[in-house]
Write an enzyme that holds these catalytic residues in place. Sequence first.
Site, mmCIF file in Angstrom:
data_model
loop_
_atom_site.group_PDB
_atom_site.id
_atom_site.type_symbol
_atom_site.label_atom_id
_atom_site.label_comp_id
_atom_site.label_asym_id
_atom_site.label_seq_id
_atom_site.Cartn_x
_atom_site.Cartn_y
_atom_site.Cartn_z
ATOM 1 N N ASN A 117 37.084 39.059 30.577
ATOM 2 C CA ASN A 117 36.791 37.843 30.058
ATOM 3 C C ASN A 117 37.002 36.635 30.976
ATOM 4 O OD1 ASN A 117 39.594 37.768 29.630
ATOM 5 N ND2 ASN A 117 39.429 37.969 27.411
ATOM 6 N N ARG A 256 48.325 30.883 27.804
ATOM 7 C CA ARG A 256 49.137 30.995 26.480
ATOM 8 C C ARG A 256 49.849 29.949 26.139
ATOM 9 N NH1 ARG A 256 46.204 34.726 26.732
ATOM 10 N NH2 ARG A 256 46.515 37.080 26.591
ATOM 11 N N GLN A 285 50.049 33.062 16.684
ATOM 12 C CA GLN A 285 48.743 33.330 16.418
ATOM 13 C C GLN A 285 48.469 34.299 15.238
ATOM 14 O OE1 GLN A 285 46.764 32.288 20.653
ATOM 15 N NE2 GLN A 285 46.131 34.273 19.716
ATOM 16 N N HIS A 309 41.773 30.730 19.260
ATOM 17 C CA HIS A 309 41.878 31.315 20.360
ATOM 18 C C HIS A 309 40.331 32.262 20.483
ATOM 19 C CE1 HIS A 309 44.160 34.319 23.304
ATOM 20 N NE2 HIS A 309 43.259 33.793 23.911
#
Length: 358
Positions: A117, A256, A285, A309
Site C-alpha cells: 500500500n 503511526r 485505533q 485510518h
Amino acid sequence: MKVLCILYSGGNAAKEEPRLLGTIENELGLREYLEAQGHEFLVSDDKEGADSFFQKHIVDAEVLITTPFHPGYLTADLFKKAKNLKICITAGVGSDHIDLNAAIEHGVEVLEVSGSNVVSVAEHVVMNILLLVRNFVPAHEMIERGDWQVSEVARNAFDVEGKVIGTIGAGRIGYRVLQRLVPFNPKELIYYDYAALPEEAAKAVNARRVEDLKEFVSQCDIITVNAPLHEGTRNLINAELLSHFKKGAWLVNTARGAICDKDAVAAALKSGQLRGYAGDVWDQQPAPRDHVWRTMKNPLGGGNGMVPHYSGTTLDAQARYAKGTFDILDNYLKGKEQEPQNVIIGKGSYATKAYGQR
C-alpha cells in the site's frame, strides 16, 4: 492448525462491496483456501480486553493475521500465553502492533506485505498536504453551511509551490512522496533518515539530507512523517521538538499516531505554532470519541485534516495485501522460503533495517 484473524467490521458496505477484503465479512478471501486443507479459521473484530475473542483464541493459535487498520495488539504479556504461536502476518504494512522484541524472545516470525500500500499512502500524503495548505476543509464546511465569504478561507490559504517540504523517513513511502512532490516545484525537498538515500535516488528528486532533526524541522514549511513506529520514533514529535518548527508549519502524519505526542500536537495547533495537522493514524485505533485530534483547530478555526485510518486500504491496496497475505501463508504451510522484503522478524532476529538502528 488454528489461524486467528483480526479484521474490522465492514457492515453493509462489505456486503455490498466484496472487494472490501480487509473486513470480517470478506475475510481476506482466505476461508475456502484454509478450510479446504482442514485448518480452523477464526475471524473477528473483537480485540480489546481480557475477555475479547482475540485474547481468548491467541492462547492456542499457530498463526495470527491482523491489519494495521484494526490491529490486534500483541503485547509481551500475550506472547507468554500464546504457546502455539509460530507466525504473525500483517495484512498491510507496519507491524508495530506486535511487540517485536517479544517475538524474537519467543521465536515467533513476523511478516508483512511489503509494498502493498505504499502508493496508496503516498497519494494520501500529497492530498493531505494540499488540503492543509489550500485550507480546503474550512472552505468546504463553509459551503455546507450555506455561507460564502471568500476572505475567511483565503486568508489562510497558500500555494505548495515555493515551499520547503521535508519527510521524516525516506523509505518506500517517503521516497514516493518526494517523487510526487517534484512537479509542484517546491523551493526544496529535504529528508531526515538515519539511512541516506542512494546517491542516484537522491539526485532523481533533488532531495537534500539533513542529519540533525531539530535543524531539519526548523527549515521546513511542510513536514510529512513516513517512518515506522519503534522505540526510536515513539513520541518523536513532542512539545520540545515542535518548538523548533517554523511557526505556522503544516504537519502530515500517515505513518503511526504514536510518533506524535497527541496533546503536544493539539496544543501547537491551538496556539498557531502549527498551522495544520492531517493524517489518518491514531495512537489508539479505533480512536476514542473524545480524542483531542477529532476536534482540534488552529486559531482561525481550521487546520484539521484527520480521518479514520484508511490511506493504505483503498480497494486497490486491499487486493494487493490480501494476495500478499495469501502468498505468505501459502509459503508457511508449504515450508517454502518467504520473500525477504516481507520478513520483519526472522528466526530469532530482526531481518529489516526499517525498525530502527540495531
